[in-house]
Write an enzyme that holds these catalytic residues in place. Sequence first.
Site, PDB file in Angstrom:
ATOM      1  N   GLY A  67      39.195  46.565  30.044  1.00 13.94           N
ATOM      2  CA  GLY A  67      39.385  45.191  29.606  1.00 13.94           C
ATOM      3  C   GLY A  67      39.997  45.087  28.236  1.00 13.94           C
ATOM      4  O   GLY A  67      40.772  44.168  27.949  1.00 13.94           O
ATOM      5  N   LYS A  70      44.112  46.798  28.777  1.00 15.78           N
ATOM      6  CA  LYS A  70      44.431  46.628  30.192  1.00 15.78           C
ATOM      7  C   LYS A  70      45.667  47.407  30.608  1.00 15.78           C
ATOM      8  O   LYS A  70      45.754  47.900  31.727  1.00 15.78           O
ATOM      9  CB  LYS A  70      44.632  45.139  30.497  1.00 15.78           C
ATOM     10  CG  LYS A  70      43.375  44.292  30.394  1.00 15.78           C
ATOM     11  CD  LYS A  70      43.690  42.839  30.647  1.00 15.78           C
ATOM     12  CE  LYS A  70      42.436  41.986  30.556  1.00 15.78           C
ATOM     13  NZ  LYS A  70      41.509  42.240  31.673  1.00 15.78           N
ATOM     14  N   THR A  90      41.530  46.467  33.891  1.00 19.81           N
ATOM     15  CA  THR A  90      41.821  46.686  35.296  1.00 19.81           C
ATOM     16  C   THR A  90      43.311  46.480  35.569  1.00 19.81           C
ATOM     17  O   THR A  90      43.903  45.492  35.138  1.00 19.81           O
ATOM     18  CB  THR A  90      40.988  45.752  36.180  1.00 19.81           C
ATOM     19  OG1 THR A  90      39.605  46.004  35.971  1.00 19.81           O
ATOM     20  CG2 THR A  90      41.320  45.904  37.647  1.00 19.81           C
ATOM     21  N   ASN A 115      34.366  35.387  29.815  1.00 20.46           N
ATOM     22  CA  ASN A 115      35.793  35.528  30.105  1.00 20.46           C
ATOM     23  C   ASN A 115      36.060  35.252  31.576  1.00 20.46           C
ATOM     24  O   ASN A 115      35.223  35.525  32.436  1.00 20.46           O
ATOM     25  CB  ASN A 115      36.295  36.925  29.702  1.00 20.46           C
ATOM     26  CG  ASN A 115      36.250  37.906  30.850  1.00 20.46           C
ATOM     27  OD1 ASN A 115      37.150  37.943  31.692  1.00 20.46           O
ATOM     28  ND2 ASN A 115      35.174  38.702  30.894  1.00 20.46           N
ATOM     29  N   PHE A 119      42.152  39.570  35.848  1.00 24.83           N
ATOM     30  CA  PHE A 119      42.973  40.779  36.027  1.00 24.83           C
ATOM     31  C   PHE A 119      44.418  40.560  35.566  1.00 24.83           C
ATOM     32  O   PHE A 119      45.377  40.967  36.241  1.00 24.83           O
ATOM     33  CB  PHE A 119      42.981  41.238  37.490  1.00 24.83           C
ATOM     34  CG  PHE A 119      41.713  41.855  37.987  1.00 24.83           C
ATOM     35  CD1 PHE A 119      40.641  42.099  37.145  1.00 24.83           C
ATOM     36  CD2 PHE A 119      41.578  42.190  39.336  1.00 24.83           C
ATOM     37  CE1 PHE A 119      39.469  42.666  37.613  1.00 24.83           C
ATOM     38  CE2 PHE A 119      40.411  42.772  39.821  1.00 24.83           C
ATOM     39  CZ  PHE A 119      39.353  43.000  38.967  1.00 24.83           C
ATOM     40  N   SER A 181      34.234  42.074  39.451  1.00 24.83           N
ATOM     41  CA  SER A 181      34.628  41.020  38.528  1.00 24.83           C
ATOM     42  C   SER A 181      34.417  39.666  39.193  1.00 24.83           C
ATOM     43  O   SER A 181      34.791  39.480  40.355  1.00 24.83           O
ATOM     44  CB  SER A 181      36.097  41.168  38.134  1.00 24.83           C
ATOM     45  OG  SER A 181      36.541  40.010  37.444  1.00 24.83           O
ATOM     46  N   ASN A 183      35.979  37.010  38.403  1.00 24.66           N
ATOM     47  CA  ASN A 183      37.110  36.158  38.042  1.00 24.66           C
ATOM     48  C   ASN A 183      38.295  36.208  38.996  1.00 24.66           C
ATOM     49  O   ASN A 183      39.320  35.593  38.744  1.00 24.66           O
ATOM     50  CB  ASN A 183      37.569  36.514  36.622  1.00 24.66           C
ATOM     51  CG  ASN A 183      36.443  36.344  35.625  1.00 24.66           C
ATOM     52  OD1 ASN A 183      35.698  35.376  35.684  1.00 24.66           O
ATOM     53  ND2 ASN A 183      36.307  37.302  34.714  1.00 24.66           N
ATOM     54  N   THR A 184      38.173  36.964  40.076  1.00 27.60           N
ATOM     55  CA  THR A 184      39.160  36.956  41.151  1.00 27.60           C
ATOM     56  C   THR A 184      38.461  36.416  42.390  1.00 27.60           C
ATOM     57  O   THR A 184      37.490  37.024  42.846  1.00 27.60           O
ATOM     58  CB  THR A 184      39.714  38.366  41.420  1.00 27.60           C
ATOM     59  OG1 THR A 184      40.416  38.829  40.260  1.00 27.60           O
ATOM     60  CG2 THR A 184      40.662  38.362  42.610  1.00 27.60           C
ATOM     61  N   LYS A 219      32.200  50.316  40.035  1.00 28.20           N
ATOM     62  CA  LYS A 219      31.643  49.404  39.034  1.00 28.20           C
ATOM     63  C   LYS A 219      30.983  48.229  39.736  1.00 28.20           C
ATOM     64  O   LYS A 219      31.622  47.548  40.556  1.00 28.20           O
ATOM     65  CB  LYS A 219      32.726  48.902  38.079  1.00 28.20           C
ATOM     66  CG  LYS A 219      32.162  48.134  36.872  1.00 28.20           C
ATOM     67  CD  LYS A 219      33.188  47.982  35.778  1.00 28.20           C
ATOM     68  CE  LYS A 219      32.572  47.385  34.518  1.00 28.20           C
ATOM     69  NZ  LYS A 219      33.530  47.336  33.399  1.00 28.20           N
ATOM     70  N   THR A 247      26.772  47.838  34.007  1.00 25.05           N
ATOM     71  CA  THR A 247      27.246  46.866  34.976  1.00 25.05           C
ATOM     72  C   THR A 247      28.458  46.114  34.433  1.00 25.05           C
ATOM     73  O   THR A 247      28.790  46.224  33.260  1.00 25.05           O
ATOM     74  CB  THR A 247      26.158  45.815  35.293  1.00 25.05           C
ATOM     75  OG1 THR A 247      25.879  45.082  34.078  1.00 25.05           O
ATOM     76  CG2 THR A 247      24.883  46.432  35.782  1.00 25.05           C
ATOM     77  N   ASN A 248      29.056  45.316  35.338  1.00 24.56           N
ATOM     78  CA  ASN A 248      30.101  44.384  34.954  1.00 24.56           C
ATOM     79  C   ASN A 248      29.458  43.154  34.310  1.00 24.56           C
ATOM     80  O   ASN A 248      28.270  43.156  34.007  1.00 24.56           O
ATOM     81  CB  ASN A 248      30.908  43.993  36.207  1.00 24.56           C
ATOM     82  CG  ASN A 248      32.373  43.700  35.891  1.00 24.56           C
ATOM     83  OD1 ASN A 248      32.681  43.091  34.873  1.00 24.56           O
ATOM     84  ND2 ASN A 248      33.264  44.127  36.764  1.00 24.56           N
ATOM     85  N   GLY A 300      25.861  44.839  26.861  1.00 17.23           N
ATOM     86  CA  GLY A 300      24.977  44.431  25.776  1.00 17.23           C
ATOM     87  C   GLY A 300      24.577  45.533  24.828  1.00 17.23           C
ATOM     88  O   GLY A 300      23.483  45.492  24.249  1.00 17.23           O
ATOM     89  N   TYR A 321      32.062  47.191  24.764  1.00 16.81           N
ATOM     90  CA  TYR A 321      33.148  46.215  24.710  1.00 16.81           C
ATOM     91  C   TYR A 321      32.731  45.077  23.786  1.00 16.81           C
ATOM     92  O   TYR A 321      33.139  45.017  22.633  1.00 16.81           O
ATOM     93  CB  TYR A 321      33.530  45.683  26.105  1.00 16.81           C
ATOM     94  CG  TYR A 321      34.824  44.861  26.068  1.00 16.81           C
ATOM     95  CD1 TYR A 321      35.047  43.897  25.087  1.00 16.81           C
ATOM     96  CD2 TYR A 321      35.826  45.040  26.993  1.00 16.81           C
ATOM     97  CE1 TYR A 321      36.216  43.162  25.027  1.00 16.81           C
ATOM     98  CE2 TYR A 321      37.006  44.312  26.951  1.00 16.81           C
ATOM     99  CZ  TYR A 321      37.185  43.365  25.965  1.00 16.81           C
ATOM    100  OH  TYR A 321      38.345  42.645  25.909  1.00 16.81           O
TER     101      TYR A 321
END
Length: 347
Positions: A67, A70, A90, A115, A119, A181, A183-184, A219, A247-248, A300, A321
């Site tokens: 992330g 990318k 990704t 976020n 992707f 993810s 977000n897709t 993942k 984890t994601n 975290g 991250y």
Amino acid sequence: MYQLVKPLFFLLQPEDAHRAVTSGLRNTRLVPGVSKLIRSSFCYDDPRLERHVFGLTFKNPVGLAAGFDKNAEFVEEIADLGFGFVEIGTVTPRPQPGNDKPRMFRLVDDEAIINRMGFNNQGVEVAAQRLKQLKHRDKLIIGGNIGKNKSTPNEKAVDDYVTCFDVLFDVVDYFVVNVSSPNTPGLRDLQEKEPLMHILNTLQSRNGKNGLVRPILLKIAPDLTDSQLDDIVSIVQETKIAGVIATNTTITRERLRSSPELTKEIGGLSGRPLTRRSTEVIKYLSEKSNRSFPIIGVGGIHNAEDAKEKLAAGASLIQLYTGFIYEGPVLVKRICKALLKDKRLDK
């Protein structure tokens, strides 16, 4: 130093701040001697920190999660900051812009980020070409996080993962299959046992190119139920992939202190609110599997204690991250120094 400049970065929109930081890293590295100075400031090298996991040797167990880079643009700059490994992506087979902006939000009161990037990337071919051009490739452990294009229907998702796998095979050290993810649209449906087994078995059937086998990791989301996590253990063992990244980001919004204007934003939540749940998932998987496969713990990690908790729960390696964004690059060195003092984690 970072804590002095962080307020300035946080005045910018998150994506603008990211560009400012990465451009600064790239430009300063061009000055003769600066790369060595950066490494001396942030790297903490000690052979006792080495970890041997799924056939690879990591100089330390602290990696940068997917992330941040990318498109494989800043791998060497990131390595200068002391990370033991870097995960790019990704990436998807075809370039795609991602979701509409704004798509990243800081929840400062919670030390978190939401976020919904989607992707966004320049495509797997671009990333592969950049990795081929790295000057010190043999000194870096690089992971390739792969996904499917938004326009690809789930019944054809396996084709996208195969494309990314084939293109990156010669330029990464391990793979991460990202089906978690949020977000897709529809991507998390691929975490169900049947489609996931199909993707992983297909990739495994293509592994071993020219006698070389690349570790494949999965993942997973932190929002899986215990029965779904049981399925993950079974899937890993049946497909014989190398391990799991746990984890994601999460879609839950529990016990947040930030304003409702922020917490209502759609997307994956990362950072401090994910600390406990990601550790719970690591512990559950480790115990259920009898530690039969390695786990990379992420979610975290904001200080050395968070890192040690992940490792004590059963993680073999960890990734940063959001904690890296809030705490700065010195976090890697702090974790490495603390690990040397913790005899429980001496492996």
